[in-house]
Design an enzyme around this catalytic site. Sequence first.
Site, short mmCIF file in Angstrom:
data_model
loop_
_atom_site.label_atom_id
_atom_site.label_comp_id
_atom_site.label_asym_id
_atom_site.label_seq_id
_atom_site.Cartn_x
_atom_site.Cartn_y
_atom_site.Cartn_z
N GLY A 11 37.90 51.03 47.78
CA GLY A 11 38.07 51.87 48.91
C GLY A 11 37.91 51.64 50.08
O GLY A 11 37.65 52.12 51.55
N ALA A 12 38.56 50.32 50.58
CA ALA A 12 38.02 49.73 51.82
C ALA A 12 39.13 49.21 52.91
O ALA A 12 38.47 49.03 53.70
CB ALA A 12 38.19 48.05 50.66
N GLY A 15 38.25 54.30 56.74
CA GLY A 15 37.61 54.58 56.78
C GLY A 15 36.05 54.05 57.00
O GLY A 15 36.10 52.88 57.27
N ARG A 36 43.82 50.87 47.05
CA ARG A 36 45.27 51.40 46.45
C ARG A 36 46.33 50.57 47.78
O ARG A 36 47.42 50.55 46.93
CB ARG A 36 45.40 52.43 45.94
CG ARG A 36 44.46 53.52 44.45
CD ARG A 36 44.94 54.29 44.26
NE ARG A 36 44.87 54.99 45.19
CZ ARG A 36 45.62 56.50 45.38
NH1 ARG A 36 45.99 57.23 44.70
NH2 ARG A 36 44.58 57.74 46.55
N VAL A 59 41.40 52.75 41.10
CA VAL A 59 39.49 52.06 40.27
C VAL A 59 39.18 53.95 39.44
O VAL A 59 38.77 53.33 38.17
CB VAL A 59 38.00 53.06 41.38
CG1 VAL A 59 38.19 52.08 42.46
CG2 VAL A 59 38.48 54.89 41.57
N TYR A 151 34.46 69.12 44.36
CA TYR A 151 33.51 68.56 44.88
C TYR A 151 32.59 68.53 44.74
O TYR A 151 32.24 67.07 44.82
CB TYR A 151 34.51 68.26 46.20
CG TYR A 151 33.96 67.07 47.23
CD1 TYR A 151 34.46 66.13 46.47
CD2 TYR A 151 33.03 67.55 48.27
CE1 TYR A 151 34.28 64.98 47.56
CE2 TYR A 151 32.94 66.50 48.59
CZ TYR A 151 33.21 65.10 48.68
OH TYR A 151 32.94 64.04 48.83
N LYS A 155 29.98 65.04 43.11
CA LYS A 155 29.71 65.25 44.54
C LYS A 155 27.53 64.35 43.63
O LYS A 155 26.94 63.35 43.33
CB LYS A 155 28.85 65.18 45.72
CG LYS A 155 30.51 64.00 46.13
CD LYS A 155 30.67 62.52 46.11
CE LYS A 155 31.55 62.05 46.93
NZ LYS A 155 31.40 60.23 46.84
N GLY A 182 26.61 63.52 55.96
CA GLY A 182 27.72 65.10 56.53
C GLY A 182 28.79 64.61 56.44
O GLY A 182 29.31 64.10 56.11
#
Length: 250
Positions: A11-12, A15, A36, A59, A151, A155, A182
């Site tokens: 996820g590079a 963000g 992606r 992934v 979600y 997690k 958070g």
Amino acid sequence: MRPHPTVLITGASSGIGEACARTFAERGARLVLAARRTERLEALQAALGADTVALPLDVRDRTAVDEAVADLAPPFDEIDVLVNNAGLAAGLDPLPEGDVDHWDRMLETNVRGVLNVTRPVVRGMVARGRGHVITIGSIAGREAYPGGAVYCASKAAVARLTEALRIDVLGTGVRVSTVDPGLVETEFSVVRFDGDVERAEKVYEGLTPLAAEDVAEAVRWVAERPGHVQVAEMLLLPTDQASATRTARR
């Protein structure tokens, strides 16, 4: 962490993942950047320099992940730090009204994606007798909140997977950590609300959230502890947040 380590970040392309890439690059790390969105990934690679490999990768595709990890050329094949960052939230509906396509996206990315990447990478770490797996969790894995059932469950699964992995690799020299943020202002809420920027901005209205760079600094700090120190879990909150559902807004 060794001098000039090799760091794989999923996820590079934006963000927290992009911020981690920039933070580790400043420390002289070699980077394997997976995401992606190829154009963003290649732009980041160009910005960070020669010691960077761009790895267009979903992934969720286990076969593609296995092949990508196996095909890494030296010195990028000896991964010292894995940052499992790829993840998303989709929708904020009560479970009875939930969109099942949203559920599948979250579970496939947040849970199976972590498993798919961790398995081949950690095998190499165990064989070399060193390495560090750092997974980006969430306060949502510790506390449920309205509209977040799937979600939060995804997690929470990541938290338990990380805990179990720490047990499984005990004695191998491999460290296992989670960093659980958070509220962080990234594209996260835009993705959650299917591109509705106005709705996404309201999530952070009246408070000062974390920035992606704050989380990246925490990840780097965890990675840089001496080899005998393992930060099992880190909960990172903005000052304006006390729990998953309690915030101070002005």
